[in-house]
Structure formats: C-alpha cells, structure tokens
Design a protein around this motif. Structure first.
Motif, PDB file in Angstrom:
ATOM      1  N   TYR A 124       0.758  -1.118  -0.038  1.00 32.95           N
ATOM      2  CA  TYR A 124       0.093   0.062  -0.064  1.00 32.95           C
ATOM      3  C   TYR A 124       0.903   1.363  -0.081  1.00 32.95           C
ATOM      4  O   TYR A 124       2.052   1.206  -0.747  1.00 32.95           O
ATOM      5  CB  TYR A 124      -1.176  -0.119   1.006  1.00 32.95           C
ATOM      6  CG  TYR A 124      -1.851  -1.181   1.338  1.00 32.95           C
ATOM      7  CD1 TYR A 124      -2.917  -1.186   0.097  1.00 32.95           C
ATOM      8  CD2 TYR A 124      -1.859  -2.325   2.124  1.00 32.95           C
ATOM      9  CE1 TYR A 124      -3.692  -2.553   0.239  1.00 32.95           C
ATOM     10  CE2 TYR A 124      -2.675  -3.397   1.901  1.00 32.95           C
ATOM     11  CZ  TYR A 124      -3.544  -3.549   1.052  1.00 32.95           C
ATOM     12  OH  TYR A 124      -4.277  -4.707   1.003  1.00 32.95           O
ATOM     13  N   GLY A 125       0.244   2.598   0.423  1.00 36.03           N
ATOM     14  CA  GLY A 125       1.051   3.702   0.346  1.00 36.03           C
ATOM     15  C   GLY A 125       0.295   4.544   1.524  1.00 36.03           C
ATOM     16  O   GLY A 125      -0.468   4.517   2.221  1.00 36.03           O
ATOM     17  N   PRO A 126       0.689   5.972   1.268  1.00 30.71           N
ATOM     18  CA  PRO A 126       0.165   7.085   1.990  1.00 30.71           C
ATOM     19  C   PRO A 126      -1.236   7.305   1.728  1.00 30.71           C
ATOM     20  O   PRO A 126      -1.924   7.466   2.484  1.00 30.71           O
ATOM     21  CB  PRO A 126       1.027   8.197   1.593  1.00 30.71           C
ATOM     22  CG  PRO A 126       1.765   7.993   0.496  1.00 30.71           C
ATOM     23  CD  PRO A 126       1.927   6.539   0.228  1.00 30.71           C
ATOM     24  N   ASN A 127      -1.693   7.064   0.348  1.00 28.00           N
ATOM     25  CA  ASN A 127      -3.192   7.223   0.081  1.00 28.00           C
ATOM     26  C   ASN A 127      -3.584   5.948  -0.341  1.00 28.00           C
ATOM     27  O   ASN A 127      -3.120   5.246  -1.334  1.00 28.00           O
ATOM     28  CB  ASN A 127      -3.049   8.200  -1.003  1.00 28.00           C
ATOM     29  CG  ASN A 127      -2.698   9.787  -1.032  1.00 28.00           C
ATOM     30  OD1 ASN A 127      -2.977  10.106   0.415  1.00 28.00           O
ATOM     31  ND2 ASN A 127      -1.880  10.340  -1.692  1.00 28.00           N
ATOM     32  N   ASN A 128      -4.783   5.546   0.173  1.00 29.96           N
ATOM     33  CA  ASN A 128      -5.545   4.296  -0.260  1.00 29.96           C
ATOM     34  C   ASN A 128      -6.906   4.540  -0.680  1.00 29.96           C
ATOM     35  O   ASN A 128      -7.884   5.131   0.155  1.00 29.96           O
ATOM     36  CB  ASN A 128      -5.380   3.415   1.331  1.00 29.96           C
ATOM     37  CG  ASN A 128      -4.026   3.058   1.558  1.00 29.96           C
ATOM     38  OD1 ASN A 128      -3.181   2.262   0.648  1.00 29.96           O
ATOM     39  ND2 ASN A 128      -3.358   3.318   2.694  1.00 29.96           N
ATOM     40  N   PHE A 129      -6.950   4.188  -1.781  1.00 29.84           N
ATOM     41  CA  PHE A 129      -8.210   4.190  -2.453  1.00 29.84           C
ATOM     42  C   PHE A 129      -8.972   2.873  -2.635  1.00 29.84           C
ATOM     43  O   PHE A 129     -10.071   2.785  -3.209  1.00 29.84           O
ATOM     44  CB  PHE A 129      -8.202   4.530  -3.906  1.00 29.84           C
ATOM     45  CG  PHE A 129      -7.229   5.837  -3.972  1.00 29.84           C
ATOM     46  CD1 PHE A 129      -7.793   7.004  -3.533  1.00 29.84           C
ATOM     47  CD2 PHE A 129      -5.768   5.920  -4.616  1.00 29.84           C
ATOM     48  CE1 PHE A 129      -7.147   8.309  -3.849  1.00 29.84           C
ATOM     49  CE2 PHE A 129      -5.255   7.213  -4.380  1.00 29.84           C
ATOM     50  CZ  PHE A 129      -5.747   8.243  -3.964  1.00 29.84           C
ATOM     51  N   ILE A 130      -8.434   1.672  -1.788  1.00 33.89           N
ATOM     52  CA  ILE A 130      -9.099   0.534  -1.877  1.00 33.89           C
ATOM     53  C   ILE A 130      -9.129  -0.079  -0.403  1.00 33.89           C
ATOM     54  O   ILE A 130      -8.281   0.726   0.336  1.00 33.89           O
ATOM     55  CB  ILE A 130      -8.223  -0.520  -2.717  1.00 33.89           C
ATOM     56  CG1 ILE A 130      -6.987  -0.647  -2.207  1.00 33.89           C
ATOM     57  CG2 ILE A 130      -8.426  -0.115  -4.210  1.00 33.89           C
ATOM     58  CD1 ILE A 130      -6.282  -1.877  -2.929  1.00 33.89           C
ATOM     59  N   ILE A 131      -9.918  -0.855  -0.037  1.00 41.02           N
ATOM     60  CA  ILE A 131     -10.021  -1.404   1.369  1.00 41.02           C
ATOM     61  C   ILE A 131      -8.574  -2.248   1.460  1.00 41.02           C
ATOM     62  O   ILE A 131      -8.152  -3.128   0.888  1.00 41.02           O
ATOM     63  CB  ILE A 131     -11.173  -2.447   1.594  1.00 41.02           C
ATOM     64  CG1 ILE A 131     -12.369  -1.336   1.419  1.00 41.02           C
ATOM     65  CG2 ILE A 131     -11.034  -3.037   3.040  1.00 41.02           C
ATOM     66  CD1 ILE A 131     -13.722  -2.402   1.439  1.00 41.02           C
ATOM     67  N   LYS A 132      -7.723  -1.939   2.644  1.00 43.49           N
ATOM     68  CA  LYS A 132      -6.769  -2.682   2.829  1.00 43.49           C
ATOM     69  C   LYS A 132      -7.160  -3.912   3.743  1.00 43.49           C
ATOM     70  O   LYS A 132      -7.834  -3.882   4.500  1.00 43.49           O
ATOM     71  CB  LYS A 132      -5.993  -1.727   3.861  1.00 43.49           C
ATOM     72  CG  LYS A 132      -5.027  -0.519   3.387  1.00 43.49           C
ATOM     73  CD  LYS A 132      -4.255   0.238   4.141  1.00 43.49           C
ATOM     74  CE  LYS A 132      -3.371  -0.389   4.685  1.00 43.49           C
ATOM     75  NZ  LYS A 132      -2.274   0.594   5.711  1.00 43.49           N
ATOM     76  N   ASN A 133      -6.184  -4.810   3.242  1.00 41.64           N
ATOM     77  CA  ASN A 133      -6.336  -6.150   3.952  1.00 41.64           C
ATOM     78  C   ASN A 133      -4.910  -6.185   5.075  1.00 41.64           C
ATOM     79  O   ASN A 133      -4.655  -5.240   5.600  1.00 41.64           O
ATOM     80  CB  ASN A 133      -6.113  -7.176   3.130  1.00 41.64           C
ATOM     81  CG  ASN A 133      -7.685  -7.319   2.569  1.00 41.64           C
ATOM     82  OD1 ASN A 133      -8.598  -7.078   2.997  1.00 41.64           O
ATOM     83  ND2 ASN A 133      -7.599  -7.817   1.305  1.00 41.64           N
ATOM     84  N   ASP A 134      -4.300  -7.282   5.090  1.00 43.03           N
ATOM     85  CA  ASP A 134      -3.128  -7.498   5.756  1.00 43.03           C
ATOM     86  C   ASP A 134      -2.018  -6.341   5.118  1.00 43.03           C
ATOM     87  O   ASP A 134      -2.145  -5.957   3.874  1.00 43.03           O
ATOM     88  CB  ASP A 134      -2.406  -8.644   5.725  1.00 43.03           C
ATOM     89  CG  ASP A 134      -3.407  -9.723   6.282  1.00 43.03           C
ATOM     90  OD1 ASP A 134      -4.118  -9.166   7.147  1.00 43.03           O
ATOM     91  OD2 ASP A 134      -3.313 -10.823   5.947  1.00 43.03           O
ATOM     92  N   SER A 135      -1.211  -5.742   6.060  1.00 43.36           N
ATOM     93  CA  SER A 135      -0.057  -4.774   5.427  1.00 43.36           C
ATOM     94  C   SER A 135       1.274  -5.060   6.194  1.00 43.36           C
ATOM     95  O   SER A 135       1.387  -5.224   7.293  1.00 43.36           O
ATOM     96  CB  SER A 135      -0.620  -3.350   5.487  1.00 43.36           C
ATOM     97  OG  SER A 135      -0.981  -2.990   7.119  1.00 43.36           O
ATOM     98  N   GLN A 136       2.188  -4.295   5.412  1.00 48.71           N
ATOM     99  CA  GLN A 136       3.662  -4.666   6.171  1.00 48.71           C
ATOM    100  C   GLN A 136       4.481  -3.556   5.560  1.00 48.71           C
ATOM    101  O   GLN A 136       4.289  -3.162   4.402  1.00 48.71           O
ATOM    102  CB  GLN A 136       4.024  -5.888   6.119  1.00 48.71           C
ATOM    103  CG  GLN A 136       4.452  -6.266   4.589  1.00 48.71           C
ATOM    104  CD  GLN A 136       5.526  -7.620   4.551  1.00 48.71           C
ATOM    105  OE1 GLN A 136       5.105  -8.474   5.425  1.00 48.71           O
ATOM    106  NE2 GLN A 136       6.458  -7.582   3.892  1.00 48.71           N
ATOM    107  N   ASP A 137       5.337  -3.148   6.407  1.00 49.41           N
ATOM    108  CA  ASP A 137       6.722  -2.106   5.716  1.00 49.41           C
ATOM    109  C   ASP A 137       7.917  -2.588   6.657  1.00 49.41           C
ATOM    110  O   ASP A 137       7.868  -2.542   7.824  1.00 49.41           O
ATOM    111  CB  ASP A 137       6.017  -0.782   6.132  1.00 49.41           C
ATOM    112  CG  ASP A 137       7.272   0.087   5.888  1.00 49.41           C
ATOM    113  OD1 ASP A 137       8.289  -0.403   5.260  1.00 49.41           O
ATOM    114  OD2 ASP A 137       6.992   1.325   5.826  1.00 49.41           O
ATOM    115  N   LYS A 138       8.878  -3.212   6.009  1.00 51.11           N
ATOM    116  CA  LYS A 138      10.069  -3.813   6.518  1.00 51.11           C
ATOM    117  C   LYS A 138      11.187  -3.459   5.899  1.00 51.11           C
ATOM    118  O   LYS A 138      11.055  -2.959   4.586  1.00 51.11           O
ATOM    119  CB  LYS A 138       9.857  -5.299   6.398  1.00 51.11           C
ATOM    120  CG  LYS A 138       8.865  -5.830   7.284  1.00 51.11           C
ATOM    121  CD  LYS A 138       8.798  -7.589   7.075  1.00 51.11           C
ATOM    122  CE  LYS A 138       7.789  -8.152   7.862  1.00 51.11           C
ATOM    123  NZ  LYS A 138       7.734  -9.732   7.816  1.00 51.11           N
TER     124      LYS A 138
END
Length: 443
Positions: free
Chosen positions: A193-207
C-alpha cells in the motif's frame, strides 16, 4: 544565473532549428543537433524515420515522432521536478517522456547535463502498472538522495470519487551508498500500500534493512494481519554502537530504556498487539562485562518478554477500574557462543528455545519469523549464506540499463505482472491462506 542561461539556450535552439529546416543558411544543422538541446537520443542509422511535430522557443519544448514504431518523444524545460515531488524556483530541468504502446519512460535532467537525475519506465497490463525507477545522487528539494536508488512498484489504476487515481500495492527499494569508491552502506525496504489508499486494505507490512559498516540493522515499521496481529514494530541491531535514532521504526523511541543499558553490543526489540487484546514487549540484548576474577571481558545474552492484558471491572462502589494482568513472561540469560556482536548461531539457539516454550503464542511465533530473517541477513552479509533474489528485486536491476530492463520485462511481461500480483496477494491475504490451511491460527 539560470535565467541568463535559458535566454541563451532559447536563441540557440531557434537558430539551430532554422538551420535544420533551411530557413537559415549561415551554417548547417541536423536533427541530431536540435534534439541534443532536449537530451533526446534516437537511432541515427534511420534518422529519416523521426519527425519534429511541434517545437516552442518561448518555454523550450519539442515533440518528435518515430514513425517506424510510433514512439512519441516529448521534452520541455521546466522548474517542475514532479518525478521528485518538487516544484518551484528557476527553470533548470528538462523533463523528457518517451511513449509507445509497449512502455513509457519519463526522465528528468539538469539542463545541459546528459545524465538523468531520475528515470522511470512504466509497463501497463490492464488496470495495473509495473514501474522501474532509478534515482541518481542529487540535492533536489527537501528529499535529497545521497546514493543510487532503485525502486520497483506495482500499482493499480482505478477511478475514485470521480477521479482517475493510482493505488500503490507493492513497493521494493534498494539503495547503494558509496564512499571513496568503496560500498559504504545499503538500504532495502519492501512495503504494501502507500500513504493514500483508495481501496480497502487487508493485511499490510513495511519492513526495511540497512547494512552499515558491515553490520545488519533490520526493522519493521508496520506489520498487521487481520484476526492475528493488530500491530507489530521491531528493530534488530547486530551492532548497537550507532546513532540508533537514525534507524528506528515507527513507535519505538531512542529514549527507550533498553538503549541506555551499559555495554550493550547488540539490541533487539519487538512490540505488538495480538487479536486477543494482549500487548507484548520483547527484548534481547547482548552485554559485554568485565570478569574481575580473570580480568577479561565476558558476554551474556539477556531475553525479556512480557505479555499483558488490561482487565476492566467495577469496584465495590460500582466505579469502573482496570488492572494489568500478566499472561506470559520469560526472563532468561543465554551464554554467548562468540565474543562481540550477536551472531546468527546465537539467534538460532534462542529461536529453538522460544519455539519449544511458546508453540501456541501468536506474537512469539511472529517474532521467531523476524528473528530468522535477521539471522539470515547476518549470514548473507558474512558470506555464510547465498542470497536468493526474487525476479522483482531492485538489486537485480540497479546496474542494468533501461534498454536491458526493457528487453527483459517486455519478453516476459505477463509473467512479471503475474509474479507481482502473487507477491502482493501473499503479503496482504493471510485470511485466505488460513482458510486453505496454509497458516496455523495460534492461540
């Protein structure tokens, strides 16, 4: 300074173009001479295939068509460095786009400089884009780049609130920083994903990870799995004798008590919240001490883990109260295998111990996965293990020309888009994997 240069270039472009079309006969000029002002490179062996369709001298700009493969080249002088999220000031850039049905290349140059500051190649398949972006060292705007930075992005094009927008799905970053012709440090990051989300987020990660002075730093800004883990943040320092504030993830601060432990050579922290409303705090520190009896240094590894739940209740007067309940705890001292920084062997020993004791602990099992990643990165850095790169790793592209990247991706375009989709879905759909029995639901 730039204004004077631009005025000179306007006159030079106009003179050169008129010589090229024959309106001026005081000297000769070719199409190549005109295009050099805009950093447009063409196949000189078939120069007759290229036609200038538009040119402007006031704000220098040009459009050129390759009639053989229908490639459009569009270049203009500008103060807007939108590829670097910067605009304003003097006109000092050339923005160049090269577009055909197979790909789009956008580049940004300093005027009179043939090396792009940043260049971006985009492939499109249906509603999805696959982008390959290289940024060279620069000081443009607030976010300067002090190394060679390569990014691979997977994006979705969609309509949101009546506007056409792009949704970031998967981003992979690799940066090389050189000093005195030697590789000084590297940086890697992968996030969904990113700073702007235009869809529904599921699981997310940032490593992310750094290699600094030969030592590994591994961090987790974000990790969330629906019905498993509400949040997970972490940082692993192979060598903690650094400015830790430069490397910390979200929600972990440099004034944390563990960073004030005397003689800690290595530090590991994980914090998280699991779906059972339990908050977890996990640390490992390798500490150097002096054995007074033998007058020599010794090392010990300390693990501290506590999981708590806040229970709410009413007191005898009916007033709401709450208390902290410890639901899991482990405080243990491990003997070192080697002196100095924590080693992969020591981490793997701790992993085995945790796995035996906390088989059904969601948080500890997630931490084990991250500790294993950290240990593997140490082994790769030390040359003990060979790194297996996936075909979308920016490490594979950072030293390739865009011609090489185009040849590679265009010949296997469907496979690369399929791989990007699979990687994104694997990172963001743990619930569907659970239903298929590929993930064990821990309690």
């Amino acid at each position: 300074m730039y204004n004077d240069k631009i005025e000179y270039l306007k006159r030079a472009i106009k003179r050169t173009y008129k010589r090229y079309i024959g309106e001026r006969t005081d000297s000769n000029a070719t199409l190549i001479d005109v295009l050099k002002f805009f950093n447009i490179s063409i196949d000189e062996s078939r120069i007759k295939d290229y036609k200038i369709s538009k040119i402007d001298y006031n704000t220098p700009s040009i459009e050129v068509i390759d009639t053989k493969d229908s490639t459009l080249f569009a270049a203009k002088y500008t103060s807007n460095a939108d590829l670097l999220n910067y605009s304003g000031g003097e006109v000092k850039f050339i923005k160049l786009s090269s577009i055909n049905e197979k790909r789009r290349i956008d580049s940004l140059f300093y005027i009179e400089n043939e090396t792009p500051i940043i260049e971006k190649m985009t492939f499109t398949s249906g509603n999805y884009d696959l982008v390959f972006e290289r940024e060279m060292p620069n000081s443009v705007g607030a976010f300067s780049c002090d190394g060679i930075n390569f990014v691979v992005r997977y994006l979705q094009n969609l309509e949101y609130d009546g506007c056409n927008v792009q949704q970031q799905l998967l981003t992979k970053i690799f940066t090389n920083k050189y000093s005195n012709e030697e590789l000084a440090s590297t940086f890697e990051q992968e996030y969904t994903y990113g700073p702007n989300n235009f869809i529904i987020k599921n699981d997310s990660q940032d490593k992310y990870s750094f290699i600094s002075n030969g030592n590994v730093i591994y961090g987790i800004n974000e990790f969330e799995q629906v019905d498993i883990c509400h949040y997970l943040n972490g940082i692993c320092f192979e060598n903690s004798n650094v400015d830790v504030s430069r490397y910390l993830p979200y929600h972990i601060k440099s004034d944390d008590q563990i960073f004030n432990v005397d003689n800690a050579t290595s530090i590991i922290i994980f914090r998280g919240g699991t779906d059972d409303v339990i908050h977890h705090n996990f640390t490992i520190s390798k500490i150097k001490s002096l054995d007074n009896a033998e007058n020599k240094q010794s090392y010990d590894i300390y693990l501290n883990y506590e999981a708590i739940r806040w229970e709410h209740f009413n007191d005898e007067n009916g007033m709401p109260q709450y208390k902290k309940v410890v639901v899991a705890r482990k405080n243990f001292k491990y003997s070192k295998i080697e002196n100095g920084n924590v080693t992969s062997s020591e981490i793997k020993l701790i992993i085995d111990d945790l796995d035996m004791e906390f088989k059904d602990n969601i948080f500890i099992q997630l931490v084990i996965n991250e500790l294993r990643t950290f240990a593997n990165k140490i082994d790769i850095q030390k040359g003990i293990m060979q790194e297996n790169l996936d075909p979308l790793s920016p490490k594979l592209f950072i030293n390739k020309s865009f011609d090489e990247i185009f040849a590679l991706i265009s010949s296997n375009k469907d496979d690369y888009f399929k791989l990007a989709a699979e990687q994104f879905n694997n990172l963001t759909n743990s619930s569907s994997l659970k239903e298929k029995g590929q993930i064990k639901v821990l309690k």
